[in-house]
Enzyme design. Structure first.
Site, PDB file in Angstrom:
ATOM      1  CB  CYS A   1      -0.953   0.005   1.184  1.00 39.03           C
ATOM      2  SG  CYS A   1      -2.091  -1.380   1.173  1.00 39.03           S
TER       3      CYS A   1
ATOM      4  CG  HIS B   1      -3.054   3.558   2.286  1.00 40.47           C
ATOM      5  ND1 HIS B   1      -3.683   3.184   1.124  1.00 40.47           N
ATOM      6  CD2 HIS B   1      -3.063   2.468   3.093  1.00 40.47           C
ATOM      7  CE1 HIS B   1      -4.062   1.913   1.224  1.00 40.47           C
ATOM      8  NE2 HIS B   1      -3.692   1.467   2.410  1.00 40.47           N
TER       9      HIS B   1
ATOM     10  CG  ASN C   1      -6.712  -0.598   1.786  1.00 39.09           C
ATOM     11  OD1 ASN C   1      -6.019  -0.296   0.808  1.00 39.09           O
ATOM     12  ND2 ASN C   1      -6.196  -0.935   2.951  1.00 39.09           N
TER      13      ASN C   1
HETATM   14  O1  UT7 Z   1      -3.608  -1.060   3.719  1.00 32.75           O
HETATM   15  C1  UT7 Z   1      -2.531  -1.065   4.589  1.00 32.75           C
HETATM   16  C2  UT7 Z   1      -2.627  -1.952   5.723  1.00 32.75           C
HETATM   17  N1  UT7 Z   1      -3.940  -2.288   6.183  1.00 32.75           N
HETATM   18  C3  UT7 Z   1      -4.521  -1.652   7.192  1.00 32.75           C
HETATM   19  O2  UT7 Z   1      -4.058  -0.645   7.662  1.00 32.75           O
HETATM   20  C4  UT7 Z   1      -5.734  -2.298   7.823  1.00 32.75           C
HETATM   21  C5  UT7 Z   1      -5.546  -2.406   9.298  1.00 32.75           C
HETATM   22  N2  UT7 Z   1      -6.530  -3.179  10.039  1.00 32.75           N
HETATM   23  C6  UT7 Z   1      -7.860  -2.891  10.084  1.00 32.75           C
HETATM   24  O3  UT7 Z   1      -8.348  -2.017   9.383  1.00 32.75           O
HETATM   25  C7  UT7 Z   1      -8.697  -3.609  11.084  1.00 32.75           C
HETATM   26  O4  UT7 Z   1      -7.869  -4.300  11.979  1.00 32.75           O
HETATM   27  C8  UT7 Z   1      -9.719  -4.620  10.471  1.00 32.75           C
HETATM   28  C9  UT7 Z   1     -10.799  -3.836   9.722  1.00 32.75           C
HETATM   29  C10 UT7 Z   1      -9.008  -5.594   9.565  1.00 32.75           C
HETATM   30  C11 UT7 Z   1     -10.389  -5.408  11.578  1.00 32.75           C
HETATM   31  O5  UT7 Z   1     -11.049  -4.523  12.468  1.00 32.75           O
HETATM   32  P1  UT7 Z   1     -10.790  -4.630  14.042  1.00 32.75           P
HETATM   33  O6  UT7 Z   1     -11.626  -3.601  14.640  1.00 32.75           O
HETATM   34  O7  UT7 Z   1      -9.300  -4.556  14.256  1.00 32.75           O
HETATM   35  O8  UT7 Z   1     -11.386  -6.045  14.374  1.00 32.75           O
HETATM   36  P2  UT7 Z   1     -10.657  -7.327  15.023  1.00 32.75           P
HETATM   37  O9  UT7 Z   1      -9.809  -8.012  14.021  1.00 32.75           O
HETATM   38  O10 UT7 Z   1     -10.032  -6.927  16.332  1.00 32.75           O
HETATM   39  O11 UT7 Z   1     -11.899  -8.221  15.328  1.00 32.75           O
HETATM   40  C12 UT7 Z   1     -12.918  -7.854  16.274  1.00 32.75           C
HETATM   41  C13 UT7 Z   1     -14.046  -8.854  16.136  1.00 32.75           C
HETATM   42  C14 UT7 Z   1     -13.542 -10.302  16.154  1.00 32.75           C
HETATM   43  O12 UT7 Z   1     -14.539 -11.095  16.781  1.00 32.75           O
HETATM   44  P3  UT7 Z   1     -14.352 -11.564  18.305  1.00 32.75           P
HETATM   45  O13 UT7 Z   1     -13.076 -12.352  18.339  1.00 32.75           O
HETATM   46  O14 UT7 Z   1     -14.270 -10.296  19.105  1.00 32.75           O
HETATM   47  O15 UT7 Z   1     -15.595 -12.368  18.565  1.00 32.75           O
HETATM   48  C15 UT7 Z   1     -13.495 -10.664  14.682  1.00 32.75           C
HETATM   49  O16 UT7 Z   1     -13.625 -12.041  14.445  1.00 32.75           O
HETATM   50  O17 UT7 Z   1     -14.702  -8.675  14.890  1.00 32.75           O
HETATM   51  C16 UT7 Z   1     -14.695  -9.903  14.168  1.00 32.75           C
HETATM   52  N3  UT7 Z   1     -14.605  -9.586  12.750  1.00 32.75           N
HETATM   53  C17 UT7 Z   1     -15.703  -9.373  12.001  1.00 32.75           C
HETATM   54  N4  UT7 Z   1     -17.005  -9.395  12.298  1.00 32.75           N
HETATM   55  C18 UT7 Z   1     -17.865  -9.130  11.316  1.00 32.75           C
HETATM   56  C19 UT7 Z   1     -13.497  -9.426  11.975  1.00 32.75           C
HETATM   57  N5  UT7 Z   1     -13.868  -9.121  10.723  1.00 32.75           N
HETATM   58  C20 UT7 Z   1     -15.214  -9.088  10.713  1.00 32.75           C
HETATM   59  C21 UT7 Z   1     -16.167  -8.816   9.713  1.00 32.75           C
HETATM   60  N6  UT7 Z   1     -17.481  -8.860  10.047  1.00 32.75           N
HETATM   61  N7  UT7 Z   1     -15.833  -8.517   8.445  1.00 32.75           N
END
Ligand code: UT7
Length: 329
Positions: free
Chosen positions: A107, A249, A279
């Site tokens: 990215c 970004h 993204n």
């Molecule tokens: O492009 C350059 C690099 N990329 C980035 O900068 C992206 C960086 N990361 C992110 O944007 C975020 O970490 C994500 C959008 C990928 C994930 O969001 P988050 O708020 O960090 O969620 P998480 O991974 O901590 O997950 C929280 C909960 C989990 O469930 P439990 O374990 O709390 O029950 C996940 O399994 O949300 C769940 N989860 C989802 N639920 C519904 C993860 N993805 C999804 C989803 N829909 N799509």
């Protein structure tokens, strides 16, 4: 200095509700955790070079040029593992014979490529350089991985640079580039490369897909993008008041808000299209700039701060004073 800009999105819109039908997710989760409402996916058979050629054609037209001396493509999704995709794009733009190569900084690729282009110009190797950021993540996303499938979209964005004076509108400021290879596995496609092939074992099917340790990447993205942006301002001798627009970004709306706060900029500076396009990796910044130049959010003379973060890990930032550009849509 920047003299032309163009972008291209594939036709197919994929909404959060459509993803909710095939994944355990919801429109509400995606919008509140990422700020994304929809993204665009390439059609079957459509690849990175196809999007890049369209964006490149518009950037040439915007610059009023039919020639550049070099073309640099930033991408994570080259048409083939070998050769680079840039020479094919150059040939299809009628630029056969020019220097053409790919850069892999995920990215951050567009900012790395901008810096390489500025270097080619400063060294006298080229007078005009096209930089394209293009990615078709829909080809590398694991369709059952809800943590990545909801974030990424396909797009291409392109700019044309030419030699100029530092005080001209469109001149790029000092570049900040960095990497942290100790964390290279936080964003990866484990299979298909020499590391896996040298084991003599075929890769597991899921190893061909893109993977990201979301929450850890989230934290690194905020720290690295804000540090790089602040450093670029310092090197350009810009105070927060010199920044009219911040083009970061478009990783995630929550990351954008945190970075803006850390850099000490008001919400009015923030440029964003993440809700509509998701993204788009290396295409993210040039696509955003092109859309904002077209709809008036960017105007000639404004101070623009760019900052990016991606796999590698990598990051980069720079400044520029926005030039008077014709956009092509
Ligand atoms: O492009 C350059 C690099 N990329 C980035 O900068 C992206 C960086 N990361 C992110 O944007 C975020 O970490 C994500 C959008 C990928 C994930 O969001 P988050 O708020 O960090 O969620 P998480 O991974 O901590 O997950 C929280 C909960 C989990 O469930 P439990 O374990 O709390 O029950 C996940 O399994 O949300 C769940 N989860 C989802 N639920 C519904 C993860 N993805 C999804 C989803 N829909 N799509």
């Amino acid at each position: 200095m920047l003299t032309g800009i163009g972008s291209w999105l594939p036709e197919r819109v994929v909404t959060n509700d459509q993803l909710s039908q095939v994944l355990d997710t919801s429109d509400e989760w995606i919008r509140t955790r990422t700020g994304i409402s929809q993204r665009f996916h390439a059609a079957t058979g459509e690849s990175t070079s196809d999007l890049a050629v369209e964006a490149g054609r518009r950037a040439l037209k915007s610059a009023g040029d039919d020639h550049v001396d070099a073309l640099i493509l930033a991408t994570t999704t080259p048409d083939y593992p070998c050769p680079a995709t840039a020479p094919d794009i150059a040939a299809r733009l009628g630029l056969s014979g020019i220097a053409a190569f790919d850069i892999a900084a995920v990215c951050t690729g567009f900012v790395y490529a901008l810096s390489a282009a500025a270097g080619l110009i400063a060294a006298g190797t080229a007078e005009r350089v096209m930089v394209i950021g293009a990615d078709v993540y829909s080809t590398i996303l694991n369709p059952v991985d809800r943590s990545t499938a909801v974030i990424f979209g396909d797009a291409a964005g392109a700019v044309v640079l030419r030699a100029g004076r530092p005080d001209e509108l469109g001149a790029l400021g000092p570049m900040v580039l960095g990497s942290d290879g100790e964390n290279h596995r936080l964003i990866e496609i484990p299979g298909g490369g020499a590391r896996q092939r040298s084991n003599g074992q075929p890769s597991e099917p899921d190893d061909e897909y893109f993977r990201m340790a979301g929450p850890e990447v989230f934290r690194h993205a905020i720290v690295r993008m804000s540090e790089a942006a602040s450093r670029a301002m310092e090197l350009a001798r810009w105070l927060p008041g010199d920044v009219d627009r911040f083009a970061a970004h478009q990783a995630n709306a929550r990351i954008l808000t945190s970075v803006l706060e850390r850099v000490g900029l008001p919400a009015t500076c923030q440029l964003s299209n993440v809700a509509r396009v998701g993204n788009t990796s290396a295409a993210s910044i040039p696509l955003l700039l092109d859309e904002c130049a077209a709809d008036g959010r960017l105007e000639a003379g404004q101070g623009v701060l760019l900052s990016a973060f991606g796999g590698g890990l990598t990051w980069g930032a720079t400044t520029l004073r926005w030039p008077a550009l014709t956009t092509v849509h």
